[in-house]
Design an enzyme around this catalytic site. Structure first.
Site, PDB file in Angstrom:
ATOM      1  N   CYS A  85       0.449  -5.077   3.645  1.00  0.00           N
ATOM      2  CA  CYS A  85       0.634  -6.407   3.100  1.00  0.00           C
ATOM      3  C   CYS A  85       0.773  -7.310   2.613  1.00  0.00           C
ATOM      4  CB  CYS A  85      -0.975  -7.086   3.473  1.00  0.00           C
ATOM      5  SG  CYS A  85      -0.573  -8.695   4.659  1.00  0.00           S
ATOM      6  N   HIS A 180      -2.456  -3.659   8.523  1.00  0.00           N
ATOM      7  CA  HIS A 180      -3.622  -2.970   7.757  1.00  0.00           C
ATOM      8  C   HIS A 180      -4.181  -1.653   7.932  1.00  0.00           C
ATOM      9  CE1 HIS A 180      -4.494  -6.314   4.552  1.00  0.00           C
ATOM     10  NE2 HIS A 180      -4.164  -6.597   5.674  1.00  0.00           N
ATOM     11  N   GLU A 182      -6.258   0.657   6.798  1.00  0.00           N
ATOM     12  CA  GLU A 182      -7.597   0.819   6.703  1.00  0.00           C
ATOM     13  C   GLU A 182      -8.513   0.784   6.893  1.00  0.00           C
ATOM     14  OE1 GLU A 182      -6.753  -2.861   4.385  1.00  0.00           O
ATOM     15  OE2 GLU A 182      -5.405  -0.977   5.025  1.00  0.00           O
TER      16      GLU A 182
END
Length: 523
Positions: A85, A180, A182
């Protein structure tokens, strides 16, 4: 012995709320990583000798006047870099590309169309001769976009709103992704991390709890040598695992001290002593310091002051107990990685939220040297470590309990009467949560005594009594948490029992805030 830290990933933290999740995903791939401030500097990065670098997200925009920036020489070190990002936008900005504000902000789930399924997107979609492009679901959270990639980069994925949603340099050392990986909302995120860690950075999965035990035992032995260690035992997961790990390293040169500070849950002292003495063969001292702590807390309402008083008093008790038994050189305690991050911003620019007595509440002039063998671990890793040490589920799956105990769940002044009200209400909460079979599913569940009173009616009489808040959250590491959607019937039973069985409470409320923006504890 092979150093489990030798294959290290550095995560440069630019202030994202997801930075700790990046670390957890890397650890899940059995690769060691550390979170460091974005401005650590090139020389420090070289000293760490990372196999790879991950640039986190950030609430900033790269074109803002005070945006967090790094030296672009980072990209010339020959170390693989993954920008996530803001990290991707920063890479673009510093290497001569163009980042601009999007006409439409992209937030939430999106379909990522993969244009090049080699490297970080290798083997994450099902191939079909009928489909020319493959897509996966990802989580986006950004208001900027890449207008022009830096020279030498190619586009490897796009979405409806992001013409360049992923890119890499032609030598496949530098990667940028706009989404993202994660978060759980990117289902294939872990595979993307594995591709980066294993295929790009050439890391091996060395970070296991078996290797951690071996490394830690040798490290503790080399530090302690023939000296003695005292362990602060609370009976919770962290201190219990710490005690067993240190005992494995140095045997009878460890003595545990369990301090009853008067801030424990109902019958907690008896339970801890029973469990510990029945399961382990470690020297244990019981120090009853209830009056002492309550006297020190008299009139104190500020939560930070409560924490610091309790931290100082703990050390004073340990020092006194140490002198009685001939003296100790080290104090072992169960500090975890999230404690370190929240208390001192140890490895990142995020703001200090509150002091944990394990970390920030200790006096600087204490007579012990600290041993914190769990300081690098997240909570789930501690439980895996406990399993590796053959500890029972009864100990490993206890819900977390704060070091300052009920002092930070009695909002306002801590008195014996107010503690007793809270203990009785809290015991009902835990009893009913366990009875409903939800204890292991919930990260923490407890009662909070609020500093307000409310009008009620009991029988034909008006009452003006205390209010209790219920707090139950789900989480994996305590860094983020959602309020638990407890069944209404269960909430009804808990409320009814507290009001009917705990004299002095006439109202029960349920906390439905998540972390962030709230914290799990109220103080």
């Amino acid at each position: 012995m092979r150093d489990i830290h030798q294959e290290k990933i550095l995560i440069l933290d630019f202030g994202s709320q997801y930075t700790q999740l990046i670390a957890r995903r890397v650890r899940e791939c059995r690769v060691y990583c550390e979170i460091v401030p974005y401005n650590i500097g090139i020389e420090k990065i070289k000293e760490n000798k990372p196999k790879g670098i991950i640039l986190s997200g950030s609430p900033s925009s790269v074109y803002m006047p005070n945006a967090p920036l790094i030296d672009k020489k980072l990209f010339e070190l020959g170390i693989p870099v993954l920008g996530i990002c803001y990290g991707m936008q920063l890479m673009t900005h510093l290497l001569g590309g163009v980042v601009s504000k999007s006409a439409k902000r992209e937030y939430g789930k999106a379909e990522l169309v993969i244009d090049d399924d080699s490297d970080i997107f290798k083997d994450i979609t099902h191939h079909s001769s009928l489909i020319t492009h493959h897509s996966i679901t990802v989580w986006m959270s950004h208001g900027d976009r890449i207008e022009r990639m830096p020279e030498g980069f190619i586009k490897i994925a796009h979405s409806d709103n992001s013409p360049v949603a992923a890119m890499n340099s032609r030598d496949s050392k530098l990667f940028g992704i706009q989404f993202h990986p994660e978060v759980v909302h990117t289902p294939k995120g872990i595979e993307i991390f594995k591709n980066f860690l294993y295929n790009i950075c050439r890391c091996s999965p060395l970070w296991t709890m078996a290797s951690f035990v071996e490394y830690s035992v040798e490290d503790i032995k080399s530090r302690v040598k023939n000296k003695r260690v005292m362990c602060a035992l609370s009976g919770g997961v962290d201190s219990s695992v710490t005690a067993v790990l240190v005992h494995r390293a140095i045997g009878d040169r460890l003595t545990c001290v369990f301090v009853n500070n008067g801030l424990l849950r109902k019958e907690e002292a008896d339970k801890v002593l029973s469990v510990f003495r029945n399961n382990f063969h470690i020297k244990l001292i019981y120090a009853n310091a209830e009056e002492r702590f309550l006297n020190k807390l008299r009139g104190i309402t500020d939560p930070e002051e409560k924490r610091k008083i309790i931290g100082r008093e703990f050390i004073a008790v340990f020092e006194e107990e140490a002198k009685k038994t001939g003296g100790f050189d080290f104090l072992a305690q169960g500090t975890l990685y999230p404690d370190v991050i929240e208390s001192t911003s140890f490895k990142g620019p995020s703001a200090t939220i509150k002091t944990h007595h394990n970390v920030g509440g200790l006096p600087t002039d204490m007579e012990f040297e600290l041993i914190e063998p769990l300081r690098e671990l997240f909570k789930d890793e501690v439980r895996l470590l406990g399993k590796e040490l053959n500890m029972s589920d009864d100990i490993l799956w206890r819900q977390p309990f704060p070091g300052p105990g009920l002092a930070i769940r009695v909002l306002g002044e801590v008195t014996r009467d107010r503690l007793e009200l809270l203990r009785n209400a809290d015991a009902i909460v835990l009893e009913e949560i366990k009875k409903a079979g939800l204890y292991r599913e919930i990260w923490q569940s407890f009662a909070v005594l609020l500093p307000v009173k409310s009008v009620g009616v009991m029988g034909d009489e008006r009452t003006y009594e205390n209010v209790v808040g219920l707090r139950a959250v789900t989480s994996t590491d305590g860094m983020t948490a959602d309020w638990a959607k407890l069944p209404y019937d269960l909430l009804g039973v808990i409320s009814s029992r507290i009001i009917n069985e705990v004299k002095g409470i006439n109202r029960v409320v349920y906390d439905i805030s998540s972390k962030p923006p709230s914290t799990i504890e109220w103080e």
